[in-house]
Design an enzyme around this catalytic site. Structure first.
Site, PDB file in Angstrom:
ATOM      1  N   TYR A 118      86.325  15.729  42.387  1.00 48.82           N
ATOM      2  CA  TYR A 118      87.766  15.580  42.162  1.00 48.82           C
ATOM      3  C   TYR A 118      88.156  14.155  42.524  1.00 48.82           C
ATOM      4  O   TYR A 118      87.676  13.596  43.524  1.00 48.82           O
ATOM      5  CB  TYR A 118      88.554  16.556  43.036  1.00 48.82           C
ATOM      6  CG  TYR A 118      90.050  16.297  43.046  1.00 48.82           C
ATOM      7  CD1 TYR A 118      90.896  16.968  42.174  1.00 48.82           C
ATOM      8  CD2 TYR A 118      90.604  15.361  43.923  1.00 48.82           C
ATOM      9  CE1 TYR A 118      92.265  16.714  42.170  1.00 48.82           C
ATOM     10  CE2 TYR A 118      91.965  15.098  43.924  1.00 48.82           C
ATOM     11  CZ  TYR A 118      92.793  15.776  43.051  1.00 48.82           C
ATOM     12  OH  TYR A 118      94.139  15.510  43.048  1.00 48.82           O
ATOM     13  N   GLU A 206      95.126  12.140  37.699  1.00 48.23           N
ATOM     14  CA  GLU A 206      94.304  13.156  38.366  1.00 48.23           C
ATOM     15  C   GLU A 206      93.183  13.594  37.433  1.00 48.23           C
ATOM     16  O   GLU A 206      93.445  14.041  36.321  1.00 48.23           O
ATOM     17  CB  GLU A 206      95.146  14.374  38.760  1.00 48.23           C
ATOM     18  CG  GLU A 206      94.347  15.435  39.511  1.00 48.23           C
ATOM     19  CD  GLU A 206      95.184  16.647  39.863  1.00 48.23           C
ATOM     20  OE1 GLU A 206      95.442  16.853  41.072  1.00 48.23           O
ATOM     21  OE2 GLU A 206      95.584  17.386  38.941  1.00 48.23           O
TER      22      GLU A 206
END
Length: 396
Positions: A118, A206
């Site tokens: 991530y 993101e």
């Protein structure tokens, strides 16, 4: 301004970020040609059909499906396109899927197992620095990781004056446990991602997951990007990325009148000029026993037209039981706003909820007289406490 995954990936690709390639379709009749094109361009055997909506958690709601052949791809597109997709971020009403991304399968077998990470880039307002947040626990909700394994989340703060320094990109790759070709690929990925974030004046980038493929390539499998509305004037091409079907229809209408509007869940509509006054007005509503139904800032040059537009927008909310108008007359004269309220009331016709008008500042006394002598069912106030008391009374 939120944009779709496929749009975010095109921005990333233009900055040299490796992405999961795909083709967007809005009609199942285009599926076969799109799959053939994708296989020809990428050599992929299988494809992934991904719903394109402004919300995360699409896989949990059935909006991401693997297809192993052409017939299955057509079935997946048919199932997802047009569905009302419900995810943890859409609420129970869900969102209609108007487009799907047919993407290459990047989880192919090879020398090593694929690994998901991530990574996000955003502004740390408290420190006045950009920050890269990253973890080895990709593919999961970052909130869940932060709650259960906070020690697995790293943050790298970047001074905007110096930008991302070479050692910082290497540090990120090292903390993720990468070596060799994969480490070099991650360093390049981090640099390109940060440049894309800064150059586009974004509020957030993101990537979840960032994938290390079985042959050590580093690619963005998903992408969520929030472009800063305040910087759109510097990026004229970004306006074409807006998808109004994904936004609240009332907020879209408000933008047409240059009104700053955010829909909330309360029962008292409020119309103010200035963000600070709006926050104070919302506090007053709560202290008076109500809940704000919206944030509506008509700006410093409120006119009869904007006041009327504000009325119409607020009244579209069936939960509104009263409207509080709180205007400070600095640039704008209170008597002009008062006349605008009267004119709007007459143009709209029957307004089924009580209206409290508090006008303070330039020509406030004249404004109160206009309201009081209008013959309309509008309560006027000069002091904030008077407005608060009036809200309490009409909600009682």
């Amino acid at each position: 301004m939120n944009i779709h995954e496929y749009q975010a990936k095109q921005i990333l690709k233009s900055y040299g970020v490796a992405i999961q390639e795909g083709v967007v379709v809005d009609d199942n009749a285009l599926t076969e040609s799109s799959v053939k094109q994708l296989k020809e361009d990428t050599g992929t055997d299988w494809v992934v059909v991904k719903a394109q909506i402004h919300a995360g958690g699409r896989g949990k709601g059935g909006g991401v499906k693997l297809a192993k052949d052409m017939d299955e791809a057509k079935q997946r597109v048919n199932d997802i396109l047009g569905m009302q997709l419900v995810t943890p971020q859409t609420g129970p009403e869900g969102k209609k899927v108007n487009k799907v991304l047919i993407a290459q399968d990047v989880y192919y077998p090879g020398a090593s197992e694929p690994k998901e990470y991530y990574m996000s880039v955003l502004l740390d307002r408290a420190l006045g620095k950009n920050v890269i947040i990253y973890t080895t626990e990709g593919g999961m909700d970052i909130e869940e990781v932060a709650e259960t394994h906070p020690e697995k989340i790293w943050k790298e703060w970047i001074n905007p004056a110096t930008g991302l320094l070479p050692f910082q990109a290497r540090k990120i790759a090292f903390n993720l446990g990468l070596t060799g070709v994969a480490m070099k690929g991650m360093v390049k990925f981090v640099n390109a991602l940060y440049n894309a974030y800064v150059d586009t004046d974004s509020s957030m980038f993101e990537i979840n997951p960032v994938l290390k493929t079985s042959d050590d390539k580093i690619i963005a499998v998903d992408a969520k990007v929030d472009l800063d509305d305040n910087a759109l004037y510097r990026h004229k091409d970004h306006a074409a990325l807006r998808d109004e079907s994904e936004e609240d229809p009332t907020e879209v209408e408000a933008k047409k009148f240059n009104l700053n509007y955010v829909n909330l869940d309360g029962n008292v509509g409020c119309m103010v000029n200035g963000a600070g006054l709006a926050m104070a007005t919302m506090d007053i509503i709560k202290l008076s026993g109500g809940e704000p139904a919206n944030f509506l800032d008509v700006g410093g040059t409120a006119s009869a037209e904007t006041v009327e537009a504000g009325f119409r927008i607020i009244l579209k909310d069936p939960n509104v039981k009263a409207i509080l108008i709180n205007i400070f007359g600095g640039i704008v004269r209170c008597d002009r706003v008062a006349q605008g309220v009267v004119d709007a009331y007459q143009n709209i016709g029957n307004i089924p909820v009580p209206i409290i008008v508090r006008l303070q500042g330039t020509n406030a006394v004249e404004a109160k007289k206009i309201i009081d002598e209008s013959g309309l069912e509008v309560r006027s106030a000069i002091l904030l406490q008077e407005a608060a008391d009036a809200v309490s009374e009409v909600l009682a």
